[in-house]
Design a protein around this motif. Structure first.
Motif, short mmCIF file in Angstrom:
data_model
loop_
_atom_site.label_atom_id
_atom_site.label_comp_id
_atom_site.label_asym_id
_atom_site.label_seq_id
_atom_site.Cartn_x
_atom_site.Cartn_y
_atom_site.Cartn_z
N ARG A 1 117.23 6.50 53.84
CA ARG A 1 118.59 5.89 53.08
C ARG A 1 119.36 5.25 54.23
O ARG A 1 119.31 5.54 55.53
CB ARG A 1 119.42 7.02 52.50
CG ARG A 1 118.72 7.89 51.41
CD ARG A 1 119.66 8.84 50.62
NE ARG A 1 120.50 7.88 49.69
CZ ARG A 1 121.92 8.33 49.38
NH1 ARG A 1 122.27 9.23 49.99
NH2 ARG A 1 122.29 7.28 48.72
N GLY B 1 116.87 8.93 47.89
CA GLY B 1 115.95 8.08 48.80
C GLY B 1 114.54 7.95 48.23
O GLY B 1 113.56 7.70 48.91
N ASN C 1 120.30 0.81 41.61
CA ASN C 1 120.52 0.37 42.99
C ASN C 1 121.45 -0.64 42.91
O ASN C 1 122.40 -0.45 43.82
CB ASN C 1 119.31 0.10 43.89
CG ASN C 1 118.41 1.26 44.21
OD1 ASN C 1 118.96 2.47 44.14
ND2 ASN C 1 117.14 1.29 45.00
N GLY D 1 121.90 9.85 45.80
CA GLY D 1 120.64 9.24 45.65
C GLY D 1 119.75 10.18 46.50
O GLY D 1 120.17 11.17 47.41
N LEU E 1 113.02 3.71 45.52
CA LEU E 1 112.29 2.31 46.07
C LEU E 1 110.90 2.78 46.42
O LEU E 1 109.91 1.97 46.27
CB LEU E 1 112.99 1.82 47.04
CG LEU E 1 114.13 0.91 46.91
CD1 LEU E 1 114.73 0.42 47.97
CD2 LEU E 1 113.65 -0.29 45.85
N ALA E 2 110.84 4.19 46.97
CA ALA E 2 109.36 4.51 47.09
C ALA E 2 108.43 4.55 45.79
O ALA E 2 107.30 4.22 45.80
CB ALA E 2 109.39 5.89 47.86
N ILE F 1 113.22 0.89 53.82
CA ILE F 1 114.09 1.18 52.80
C ILE F 1 112.88 1.76 51.46
O ILE F 1 113.29 2.55 50.42
CB ILE F 1 115.01 0.34 52.01
CG1 ILE F 1 114.31 -1.00 51.65
CG2 ILE F 1 116.15 0.15 52.87
CD1 ILE F 1 115.30 -2.01 50.88
N LYS G 1 124.62 0.64 41.93
CA LYS G 1 125.04 1.69 42.99
C LYS G 1 125.81 1.02 43.89
O LYS G 1 126.76 1.50 44.55
CB LYS G 1 123.94 2.68 42.95
CG LYS G 1 124.47 3.99 43.46
CD LYS G 1 123.27 5.01 43.18
CE LYS G 1 122.09 4.65 44.14
NZ LYS G 1 120.95 5.66 43.81
N TYR G 2 125.24 0.06 44.52
CA TYR G 2 125.47 -0.42 46.02
C TYR G 2 126.55 -1.74 45.95
O TYR G 2 126.95 -1.99 46.97
CB TYR G 2 124.26 -0.61 46.60
CG TYR G 2 123.64 0.63 47.00
CD1 TYR G 2 124.16 1.79 47.71
CD2 TYR G 2 122.39 1.09 46.27
CE1 TYR G 2 123.47 2.59 48.00
CE2 TYR G 2 121.64 2.28 46.61
CZ TYR G 2 122.19 2.79 47.38
OH TYR G 2 121.66 4.24 47.56
N ASP H 1 121.79 -8.92 44.02
CA ASP H 1 123.02 -8.21 43.59
C ASP H 1 123.83 -9.04 44.76
O ASP H 1 123.74 -9.71 45.43
CB ASP H 1 123.03 -6.65 43.67
CG ASP H 1 122.92 -6.29 44.96
OD1 ASP H 1 123.34 -6.63 46.07
OD2 ASP H 1 122.05 -5.33 45.08
P1 ADP Z 1 118.57 6.05 46.98
O1 ADP Z 1 119.38 4.99 46.24
O2 ADP Z 1 118.33 7.09 46.03
O3 ADP Z 1 118.97 6.29 48.36
P2 ADP Z 1 116.25 4.31 47.01
O4 ADP Z 1 114.96 4.62 47.77
O5 ADP Z 1 116.57 3.69 45.73
O6 ADP Z 1 117.19 5.65 47.14
O7 ADP Z 1 117.10 3.37 48.35
C1 ADP Z 1 116.79 3.59 49.56
C2 ADP Z 1 117.77 2.98 50.25
O8 ADP Z 1 117.95 1.49 50.32
C3 ADP Z 1 119.36 3.29 49.60
O9 ADP Z 1 119.87 4.53 50.21
C4 ADP Z 1 120.20 2.29 50.17
O10 ADP Z 1 120.73 2.49 51.52
C5 ADP Z 1 119.24 1.18 50.34
N1 ADP Z 1 119.27 0.18 49.12
C6 ADP Z 1 118.46 0.11 48.04
N2 ADP Z 1 119.00 -0.84 47.23
C7 ADP Z 1 119.78 -1.65 47.86
C8 ADP Z 1 120.67 -2.63 47.33
N3 ADP Z 1 120.75 -3.05 46.30
N4 ADP Z 1 121.71 -2.89 47.98
C9 ADP Z 1 121.85 -2.37 49.45
N5 ADP Z 1 121.09 -1.22 49.72
C10 ADP Z 1 120.16 -0.79 48.82
#
Ligand code: ADP
Length: 271
Positions: A208, A220, A161, A218, A223-224, A202, A164-165, A189
């Motif tokens: 998401r 979603g 994550n 992603g 994190l779950a 989240i 990615k973000y 991060d």
């Molecule tokens: P995914 O990344 O596959 O969408 P996750 O369950 O890992 O699903 O995360 C859920 C949501 O939380 C993400 O879609 C994103 O919007 C937000 N998120 C997670 N990690 C971060 C991060 N490090 N910085 C910003 N937003 C985040």
């Protein structure tokens, strides 16, 4: 009086039946919503990497001989990265299924948190090529009763994550320290952070932030799954925004009662 009681009881039973029907209808509606969210997510998340794999393979087969080495390497790298993405995606679905079916039985072997952090960063190294990884691991962290595979998977998802973000070139920091008796691990991060109203959501399945933003593929589910795994091991996980700068900070806390005691370690080394 008995008649009145019996009337009241009949009314109460009717209410309970009605409530049960409503609950059942709610459960069915929720199941249906999750099923269709899963299908949408699956079809999108399988299609995107598959299309790029098919595109790259087709170019290589049709024009491969006329490509220079660098172009060929780039296409092969795309195929490898997209195949790995598919693999992570399928892994996520399987992990979620394990959690939902209640068949997850975390091991409680002694785990050195530092080893698991190193292993997770090695596993995620290909995702981290555009970021600077900073490790701040306190010396002499205790061994904990954890499942190293699940713990590693959680750290991997958090690094995935962060990479990615957060924009390329920024730092991703893993800090591990003892706070009172608890082991606290932060993955931080320098990305956009998480809107305050979504800090809790989240961790919901399929949630998401900006659900429609498909630029960053992603499911979603990441994190779950992290929350499911951490709680199954007896810990807690939550999200904050960094107070000092822009960026997200995901915190995992394992309570001191998971610490393996000195005498247990002596016993383990004797065996
Ligand atoms: P995914 O990344 O596959 O969408 P996750 O369950 O890992 O699903 O995360 C859920 C949501 O939380 C993400 O879609 C994103 O919007 C937000 N998120 C997670 N990690 C971060 C991060 N490090 N910085 C910003 N937003 C985040």
């Amino acid at each position: 009086l008995l008649d009145a009681i019996s009337d009241q009881a009949a009314i109460a039973i009717e209410r309970i039946n009605l409530a049960t029907d409503i609950d059942q209808a709610r459960v069915i509606a929720e199941t249906e919503r999750l099923r269709s969210a899963l299908l949408t997510s699956i079809s999108h998340d399988l299609r995107t990497p598959l299309s790029s794999i098919i595109g790259s393979v087709t170019s290589l087969r049709s024009f491969g001989k006329s490509f220079d080495g660098e172009t060929r390497d780039e296409l092969l790298l795309t195929i490898q990265e997209e195949a790995e993405r598919l693999n992570r995606f399928v892994g996520n679905i399987l992990d979620m299924t394990k959690l939902e079916s209640g068949s997850l039985r975390p091991k409680d072997g002694p785990v050195d948190p530092e080893d698991t952090i190193f292993a997770a960063t090695r596993a995620a190294s290909r995702l981290l090529t555009h970021h600077r990884l900073v490790l701040e691991i306190a010396p002499d962290l205790p061994l904990l009763r954890l499942d190293s595979i699940l713990f590693g998977q959680v750290l991997f998802n958090l690094l995935d994550n962060a990479a990615k973000y957060a924009p390329h070139g920024t730092a991703i920091t893993i800090r591990a320290q003892l706070s009172d008796d608890n082991l606290r691990i932060q993955v931080m991060d320098e990305g956009p952070g998480i809107p305050p109203q979504d800090l809790e959501r989240i961790f919901d399945k399929f949630f998401r932030v900006h659900g429609g933003d498909r630029r960053r593929a992603g499911t979603g589910l990441g994190l779950a799954i992290c929350r499911g795994f951490v709680e199954a091991m007896g810990g807690q996980i939550f999200a904050e925004n960094r107070p000092d700068r822009s960026g997200a900070c995901i915190i995992i806390a394992f309570p001191g009662k998971l610490t393996v005691s000195r005498s247990e370690i002596d016993q383990l080394t004797d065996e």
